[in-house]
Scaffold this active site. Structure first.
Site, PDB file in Angstrom:
ATOM      1  N   ARG A  10       0.862  -1.182   0.000  1.00 52.88           N
ATOM      2  CA  ARG A  10       0.000   0.000   0.000  1.00 52.88           C
ATOM      3  C   ARG A  10       0.905   1.240   0.000  1.00 52.88           C
ATOM      4  NH1 ARG A  10      -3.074  -0.579   5.290  1.00 52.88           N
ATOM      5  NH2 ARG A  10      -4.137   1.320   4.602  1.00 52.88           N
ATOM      6  N   SER A  12       0.603   4.124   1.965  1.00 52.71           N
ATOM      7  CA  SER A  12       0.679   4.978   3.149  1.00 52.71           C
ATOM      8  C   SER A  12       2.115   5.060   3.647  1.00 52.71           C
ATOM      9  CB  SER A  12      -0.210   4.430   4.265  1.00 52.71           C
ATOM     10  OG  SER A  12       0.362   3.252   4.819  1.00 52.71           O
ATOM     11  N   LYS A  84      -1.574  -7.803  11.192  1.00 52.24           N
ATOM     12  CA  LYS A  84      -2.900  -7.663  11.779  1.00 52.24           C
ATOM     13  C   LYS A  84      -3.973  -7.394  10.733  1.00 52.24           C
ATOM     14  CE  LYS A  84      -2.261  -2.743  12.978  1.00 52.24           C
ATOM     15  NZ  LYS A  84      -3.290  -2.202  12.093  1.00 52.24           N
ATOM     16  N   ASP A  85      -3.587  -6.999   9.524  1.00 50.51           N
ATOM     17  CA  ASP A  85      -4.561  -6.750   8.457  1.00 50.51           C
ATOM     18  C   ASP A  85      -4.906  -8.004   7.673  1.00 50.51           C
ATOM     19  OD1 ASP A  85      -4.649  -4.047   9.046  1.00 50.51           O
ATOM     20  OD2 ASP A  85      -3.147  -3.500   7.543  1.00 50.51           O
ATOM     21  N   SER A 130     -10.911   0.474  15.404  1.00 50.45           N
ATOM     22  CA  SER A 130     -10.759  -0.928  15.794  1.00 50.45           C
ATOM     23  C   SER A 130     -11.832  -1.319  16.799  1.00 50.45           C
ATOM     24  CB  SER A 130      -9.367  -1.141  16.406  1.00 50.45           C
ATOM     25  OG  SER A 130      -9.336  -2.279  17.226  1.00 50.45           O
ATOM     26  N   LEU A 131     -12.594  -2.376  16.508  1.00 47.32           N
ATOM     27  CA  LEU A 131     -13.601  -2.837  17.456  1.00 47.32           C
ATOM     28  C   LEU A 131     -12.963  -3.330  18.747  1.00 47.32           C
ATOM     29  CD1 LEU A 131     -16.407  -4.706  15.481  1.00 47.32           C
ATOM     30  CD2 LEU A 131     -16.329  -2.353  16.272  1.00 47.32           C
ATOM     31  N   ARG A 132     -11.776  -3.934  18.651  1.00 48.64           N
ATOM     32  CA  ARG A 132     -11.075  -4.375  19.868  1.00 48.64           C
ATOM     33  C   ARG A 132     -10.751  -3.180  20.747  1.00 48.64           C
ATOM     34  NH1 ARG A 132      -5.840  -3.875  21.176  1.00 48.64           N
ATOM     35  NH2 ARG A 132      -5.451  -3.150  19.056  1.00 48.64           N
ATOM     36  N   ARG A 133     -10.144  -2.152  20.170  1.00 47.20           N
ATOM     37  CA  ARG A 133      -9.805  -0.965  20.960  1.00 47.20           C
ATOM     38  C   ARG A 133     -11.061  -0.290  21.508  1.00 47.20           C
ATOM     39  NH1 ARG A 133      -5.494   0.797  16.440  1.00 47.20           N
ATOM     40  NH2 ARG A 133      -3.665  -0.330  17.241  1.00 47.20           N
ATOM     41  N   ARG A 150     -10.939   6.808  11.139  1.00 43.91           N
ATOM     42  CA  ARG A 150     -10.285   6.078  10.056  1.00 43.91           C
ATOM     43  C   ARG A 150      -9.153   6.906   9.471  1.00 43.91           C
ATOM     44  NH1 ARG A 150     -12.543   2.632   6.688  1.00 43.91           N
ATOM     45  NH2 ARG A 150     -10.365   2.439   6.041  1.00 43.91           N
ATOM     46  N   GLY A 151      -8.278   6.224   8.712  1.00 47.38           N
ATOM     47  CA  GLY A 151      -7.180   6.912   8.050  1.00 47.38           C
ATOM     48  C   GLY A 151      -5.833   6.375   8.497  1.00 47.38           C
ATOM     49  N   ASN A 152      -4.772   6.786   7.780  1.00 53.59           N
ATOM     50  CA  ASN A 152      -3.437   6.351   8.170  1.00 53.59           C
ATOM     51  C   ASN A 152      -2.971   7.095   9.417  1.00 53.59           C
ATOM     52  OD1 ASN A 152      -2.290   8.881   7.358  1.00 53.59           O
ATOM     53  ND2 ASN A 152      -2.148   8.149   5.243  1.00 53.59           N
ATOM     54  N   VAL A 153      -1.774   6.773   9.884  1.00 51.72           N
ATOM     55  CA  VAL A 153      -1.276   7.360  11.133  1.00 51.72           C
ATOM     56  C   VAL A 153      -1.314   8.884  11.083  1.00 51.72           C
ATOM     57  CG1 VAL A 153       0.767   7.632  12.583  1.00 51.72           C
ATOM     58  CG2 VAL A 153       0.177   5.369  11.687  1.00 51.72           C
ATOM     59  N   GLN A 154      -0.799   9.450  10.012  1.00 46.91           N
ATOM     60  CA  GLN A 154      -0.724  10.911   9.913  1.00 46.91           C
ATOM     61  C   GLN A 154      -2.113  11.537   9.864  1.00 46.91           C
ATOM     62  OE1 GLN A 154       1.137   8.743   8.305  1.00 46.91           O
ATOM     63  NE2 GLN A 154       3.235   9.286   8.785  1.00 46.91           N
ATOM     64  N   ARG A 156      -4.879  10.364  11.206  1.00 49.64           N
ATOM     65  CA  ARG A 156      -5.499  10.292  12.534  1.00 49.64           C
ATOM     66  C   ARG A 156      -4.895  11.327  13.485  1.00 49.64           C
ATOM     67  NH1 ARG A 156      -6.724   3.813  13.519  1.00 49.64           N
ATOM     68  NH2 ARG A 156      -6.667   3.256  11.327  1.00 49.64           N
ATOM     69  N   CYS A 243     -13.560  -8.341  11.184  1.00 49.93           N
ATOM     70  CA  CYS A 243     -13.633  -6.976  11.706  1.00 49.93           C
ATOM     71  C   CYS A 243     -14.867  -6.754  12.575  1.00 49.93           C
ATOM     72  CB  CYS A 243     -13.610  -5.979  10.543  1.00 49.93           C
ATOM     73  SG  CYS A 243     -11.958  -5.696   9.911  1.00 49.93           S
TER      74      CYS A 243
END
Length: 308
Positions: A10, A12, A84-85, A130-133, A150-154, A156, A243
């Site tokens: 990807r 990102s 994890k993906d 994340s449903l876990r988080r 949602r979105g990549n690290v930057q 968010r 998910c």
């Protein structure tokens, strides 16, 4: 210089950092220059869909579908993923053939209103996709308002600066790989805030039977990480993990011994079941599968009804 390997990823910053790490390890292992390894950027459905939860759009496979199609079509030779993906069932003809040494698997909290989740004011907003988080946050602080992030690290982190939420949780490994771990205001302990299966590990996917690629990957495969992930992914598979399922699981390896802890939660965080298991690292997949079957039987099928 002939290209030895085309590496699909990807686009990102985190995905590219992971692809660059894989390339650097291949270069070092084989004494080849950077030009021998071409990085091919592929946009996935998961990258395009930003307005809703992955569970509502088709699940975690959205981050791998187009890359795996390129692998099957031989447009690339390997794919570099965040473990994890990865769905537990891969397309026919593909396999996870190597894992790089695992980074820190813990989650990191980045707070604006407070440095720790425990110190956030009543009703504060915490963003996560994340449903876990989300479930773990609600278990810790049922008074908080958990919002979709949602979105990549930057992206968010930008949303956090813009006031969309008062805090968010990201994988510490991802922050480290893009050089942003200094933004973390608190590191979540593994026992109180366990990670999702595969967190912190980079997986390399390839075509089954591609012996030339297998020879190139063999020197960079980390056996301990591979065993830990075999356990965690078997646990996930036994629970039909997707998910829509808040599942945590983490395996650690010490020599030839493996220790595993797993957790399932209802989405609201009010009901949980935990399990621990240990055994020989060589039996990693069997340990994870047994733990998943045991916790599923213990919880009962009614526990999972809210996930469907």
């Amino acid at each position: 210089m002939r290209t030895e390997l085309r590496i699909g990823t990807r686009g990102s910053p985190l995905a590219l950092a992971q692809a660059h790490e894989a390339r650097a390890r291949l270069m070092a292992a084989h004494g080849l220059p950077e030009a021998a390894f071409e990085i091919v950027v592929i946009t996935t459905s998961g990258d395009r869909i930003q307005d809703r939860a992955l569970a509502d759009a088709g699940g975690k496979g959205l981050f791998t579908k187009e890359i795996e199609e390129a692998l099957l079509d031989r447009r690339i030779d390997i794919a570099v993923h965040s473990s994890k993906d990865m769905p537990t069932v891969l397309p026919d003809g593909l396999e996870l053939s190597a894992f790089l040494p695992r980074e820190d698997a813990r989650d990191a909290f980045i707070g604006k209103a407070a440095a720790r989740i425990a110190d956030l004011p009543h009703g504060a907003r915490v963003g996560s996709s994340s449903l876990r988080r989300q479930a773990l946050i609600r278990r810790m602080r049922p008074d908080l308002d958990v919002v979709l992030f949602r979105g990549n690290v930057q992206t968010r982190l930008r949303k956090l600066e813009e006031g969309v939420a008062d805090g968010t949780i990201l994988a510490l490994a991802g922050l480290k790989r893009v050089g942003l771990d200094q933004v973390a205001t608190d590191i979540m302990p593994l026992d109180a805030f366990p990670p999702c299966p595969g967190q912190g590990a980079i997986a390399i996917e390839s075509r089954i039977g591609d012996t030339a690629t297998e020879r190139l990957l063999a020197p960079i495969h980390d056996t301990a990480t591979g065993r830990a992930l075999a356990c965690e992914r078997a646990f996930l598979a036994a629970l039909d993990g997707s998910c829509r399922t808040p599942i945590a699981g983490y395996a650690s390896i010490a020599g030839e011994a493996l220790s595993f802890s797993g957790l399932i939660l209802t989405p609201d965080g009010t009901k949980t079941h935990e399990i621990s298991a240990s055994g020989a690292a060589a039996d990693a997949a069997a340990i994870g599968a047994r733990a998943g079957a045991e916790i599923r039987a213990r919880a009962g099928e009614e526990f999972f009804e809210g996930w469907r």
